[in-house]
Scaffold this motif. Structure first.
Motif, PDB file in Angstrom:
ATOM      1  N   LEU A   1      12.349 -36.221  27.402  1.00 61.13           N
ATOM      2  CA  LEU A   1      12.715 -37.167  28.451  1.00 61.13           C
ATOM      3  C   LEU A   1      12.971 -36.472  29.790  1.00 61.13           C
ATOM      4  N   VAL A   2      13.790 -35.419  29.774  1.00 56.28           N
ATOM      5  CA  VAL A   2      14.132 -34.730  31.019  1.00 56.28           C
ATOM      6  C   VAL A   2      14.287 -33.236  30.759  1.00 56.28           C
ATOM      7  N   GLU A   3      13.965 -32.457  31.776  1.00 58.45           N
ATOM      8  CA  GLU A   3      14.185 -31.015  31.737  1.00 58.45           C
ATOM      9  C   GLU A   3      14.917 -30.585  33.007  1.00 58.45           C
ATOM     10  N   ARG A   4      15.712 -29.540  32.877  1.00 57.34           N
ATOM     11  CA  ARG A   4      16.398 -28.903  34.004  1.00 57.34           C
ATOM     12  C   ARG A   4      17.076 -29.929  34.922  1.00 57.34           C
ATOM     13  N   ASP A   5      16.612 -30.070  36.171  1.00 56.17           N
ATOM     14  CA  ASP A   5      17.287 -30.918  37.158  1.00 56.17           C
ATOM     15  C   ASP A   5      16.672 -32.314  37.268  1.00 56.17           C
ATOM     16  N   GLU A   6      15.853 -32.676  36.332  1.00 52.54           N
ATOM     17  CA  GLU A   6      15.212 -33.993  36.423  1.00 52.54           C
ATOM     18  C   GLU A   6      16.233 -35.121  36.227  1.00 52.54           C
ATOM     19  N   ILE A   7      15.878 -36.283  36.736  1.00 52.07           N
ATOM     20  CA  ILE A   7      16.746 -37.467  36.665  1.00 52.07           C
ATOM     21  C   ILE A   7      16.110 -38.492  35.734  1.00 52.07           C
ATOM     22  N   LEU A   8      16.907 -39.000  34.793  1.00 52.45           N
ATOM     23  CA  LEU A   8      16.465 -40.071  33.897  1.00 52.45           C
ATOM     24  C   LEU A   8      17.106 -41.378  34.351  1.00 52.45           C
TER      25      LEU A   8
ATOM     26  N   ASN B   1      11.467 -43.470  42.620  1.00 52.06           N
ATOM     27  CA  ASN B   1      12.492 -42.507  43.000  1.00 52.06           C
ATOM     28  C   ASN B   1      13.187 -41.864  41.802  1.00 52.06           C
ATOM     29  N   THR B   2      12.474 -41.747  40.698  1.00 50.81           N
ATOM     30  CA  THR B   2      13.044 -41.072  39.534  1.00 50.81           C
ATOM     31  C   THR B   2      11.995 -40.192  38.891  1.00 50.81           C
ATOM     32  N   ASP B   3      12.457 -39.236  38.114  1.00 49.10           N
ATOM     33  CA  ASP B   3      11.513 -38.370  37.398  1.00 49.10           C
ATOM     34  C   ASP B   3      11.062 -39.018  36.093  1.00 49.10           C
ATOM     35  N   SER B   4      12.042 -39.462  35.295  1.00 44.83           N
ATOM     36  CA  SER B   4      11.761 -40.075  33.995  1.00 44.83           C
ATOM     37  C   SER B   4      12.450 -41.428  33.941  1.00 44.83           C
ATOM     38  N   ALA B   5      11.955 -42.295  33.071  1.00 41.97           N
ATOM     39  CA  ALA B   5      12.554 -43.624  32.991  1.00 41.97           C
ATOM     40  C   ALA B   5      12.350 -44.207  31.600  1.00 41.97           C
TER      41      ALA B   5
ATOM     42  N   LEU C   1       8.707 -43.367  30.480  1.00 38.48           N
ATOM     43  CA  LEU C   1       8.094 -42.380  31.358  1.00 38.48           C
ATOM     44  C   LEU C   1       8.757 -41.060  31.036  1.00 38.48           C
ATOM     45  N   ALA C   2       8.029 -40.163  30.416  1.00 36.42           N
ATOM     46  CA  ALA C   2       8.611 -38.900  29.961  1.00 36.42           C
ATOM     47  C   ALA C   2       8.727 -37.905  31.114  1.00 36.42           C
ATOM     48  N   SER C   3       9.287 -36.742  30.784  1.00 38.32           N
ATOM     49  CA  SER C   3       9.514 -35.679  31.766  1.00 38.32           C
ATOM     50  C   SER C   3       8.222 -35.308  32.488  1.00 38.32           C
TER      51      SER C   3
END
Length: 493
Positions: free
Chosen positions: A148-155, A173-177, A234-236
């Motif tokens: 779903l998320v890595e490091r500084d990503e936003i879910l 405006n997001t990395d993953s959802a 929506l994955a990483s």
């Protein structure tokens, strides 16, 4: 001392994903409460069933409304508010009596869970603890094999009920959802993903971790097939190359579905699921017309006298990869299509065949008058199209001698007009003329009628193919209120 209230998360659906603590509490609680829809099925209870013990008090909390309209003066929200007030009062009675109450909840109780509405009304009055569960978001990511998320990503977790323009803006405006509450919102969600430029990255997951799980690229999903228990992922962006779920080989199947005696309200949830997921529907035209049209499905109707040909046709479709539902009125195993399909299936060993039961005509008619089938009974067909009358007559006489209640299917038709009188006369050789006879016509349908007569006064002209007859035994009784029942205790015992 009051009891303790527990909000217990069950995880996404696989009973093995229930936590050890949740399993222990489910098994030890005095009271198990769970939400359910008006069709009578509770997903939460089905997940927890293996951890429950005999003797526990069950409190099914039946929603007054799901997606339909309501005439409640407060509208949809007013109806739900009143419902939760009533539920809280019911659970309070147990807690005040010192009983521990476990409220089951799919996923996590505080993650879009129904439990929180009870928590807000009860947690300040009683000792309360919430046991978290694996969320559908975590389960979906695991089943897809996509981080779903890595490091500084936003879910970002979003409800599909948001307006499409709001959804699109959040997705940009997001990395993953994770987008939940699909069902009827699916088309809006897909439009929002397209507007945000993320549609090709999105995956669809339905009923994650269950035996009915479905995963596929969201862009390829037919909106008419999407249930509420599904979500978009929506994955990483930083994930490894896409781990496409292994495609299942094209494999067809045949399921013979009992529609019950009439409308949708007689249909079991399991049968409804089979009809909804089929690619092809096969059946006698009159019965097939009872299934709502779905544009993505192919429908194959035929005459009522070609059961064997219909069975072979369905099996041929399945052999070529179709998921076929063969529809049958009542129960498919009672003078209906299940036998024809199973016989033909001996020549198709590679095609999986299953049968889903339905409410029988005999049970439907019996329910309208009370309990005439309360003791031993037999079921016979008067049709001599597939067996000689001599066999029918012999079986009728033996059933009468054995003092069995007799449910008679196919009593008459345009071409068969004498069998009812002959059957009546055979039964009268062993039954009193005052024996109650129930004539049920079109039970559950718009032309339903129920008539109770004495065997000696049974008029064959009042019986046709739409009827089913219930002939009482020597112990069957007609009450003063017009009900019929057969006692479970036999006079000799």
């Amino acid at each position: 001392m009051t009891g303790r209230l527990w909000g217990v998360g069950l995880g996404p659906g696989d009973p093995e994903l229930i936590t050890v603590k949740a399993a222990r509490l489910i098994g030890s609680a005095d009271v198990i409460a769970y939400h359910m829809a008006r069709h009578g099925r509770s997903i939460a209870r089905s997940i927890a069933a293996g951890y429950m013990r005999p003797g526990q008090i069950e409190e099914p909390l039946m929603y007054p409304i799901t997606t339909e309209t309501t005439d409640h003066p407060g509208g949809y929200q007013g109806a739900l508010d009143d419902f939760y007030v009533s539920c809280a009062e019911r659970l309070s009675a147990h807690l005040d009596a010192g009983r521990d109450v476990v409220v089951l909840g799919e996923g996590d109780p505080f993650f879009y869970g129904s439990y929180m509405h009870l928590h807000k009304r009860l947690a300040h009055k009683y000792p309360t603890q919430v046991v978290p569960g694996v969320t559908s978001v975590s389960a979906a990511a695991a089943e897809l094999g996509r981080p779903l998320v890595e490091r500084d990503e936003i879910l970002t977790v979003l409800p599909g009920t948001l307006p499409p323009d709001v959804l699109a803006e959040r997705l940009k405006n997001t990395d993953s959802a994770a987008i939940l509450k699909l069902g009827r919102t699916f088309s809006n969600v897909r439009a929002a993903l397209a507007e945000a430029g993320r549609l090709e990255d999105a995956w669809y997951v339905e009923r994650a971790t269950t035996d009915k799980q479905r995963t596929e690229p969201l862009a390829e999903v037919d909106p008419s097939t999407v249930p509420y228990f599904s979500l978009a992922i929506l994955a990483s962006r930083a994930a490894l190359p896409k781990a496409t779920p292994a495609a299942e080989p094209a494999a067809g199947s045949v399921v013979v579905v009992g529609l019950g005696p009439a409308g949708r309200e007689w249909l079991t949830p399991e049968a409804q699921e089979a009809l909804s997921t089929a690619t092809d529907l096969v059946g006698y035209k009159t019965y097939l017309d009872r299934v709502p049209v779905n544009p993505r499905q192919r429908r194959h109707s035929s005459d009522n006298k070609v059961e064997a040909e219909r069975a072979v046709f369905a099996l041929d479709l399945a052999r070529d990869g179709a998921r076929v539902a063969v529809v049958s009125s009542g129960d498919p195993g009672v003078f209906a299509m299940a036998s024809a399909v199973m016989e033909a299936a001996t020549e198709y060993p590679a095609v999986p065949v299953s049968v889903l039961p339905g409410v029988t005509a005999a049970n439907a008619v019996a329910s309208r008058v009370g309990a005439p089938l309360g003791h031993d009974y037999c079921v016979l067909s008067l049709s001599d199209r597939l067996k000689p009358w001599e066999v029918i007559a012999s079986r009728l006489s033996l059933a009468a001698q054995a003092d069995l209640v007799v449910a008679i299917y196919n009593p008459a038709s345009k071409d068969r007009t004498w069998q009812v009188a002959a059957a009546r006369d055979l039964l009268l050789e062993h039954r009193s003329p005052s024996t109650p006879v129930v004539i049920g016509r079109d039970v559950g349908g718009p032309n339903e009628s129920i008539t109770i007569v004495e065997l000696g006064a049974l008029d064959p002209s009042a019986v046709d193919m739409r009827c089913l007859l219930l002939i009482g035994s020597s112990t069957t009784q007609l009450t003063g209120t017009g009900k019929v029942f057969t006692p479970r205790r036999y006079p000799a015992t």
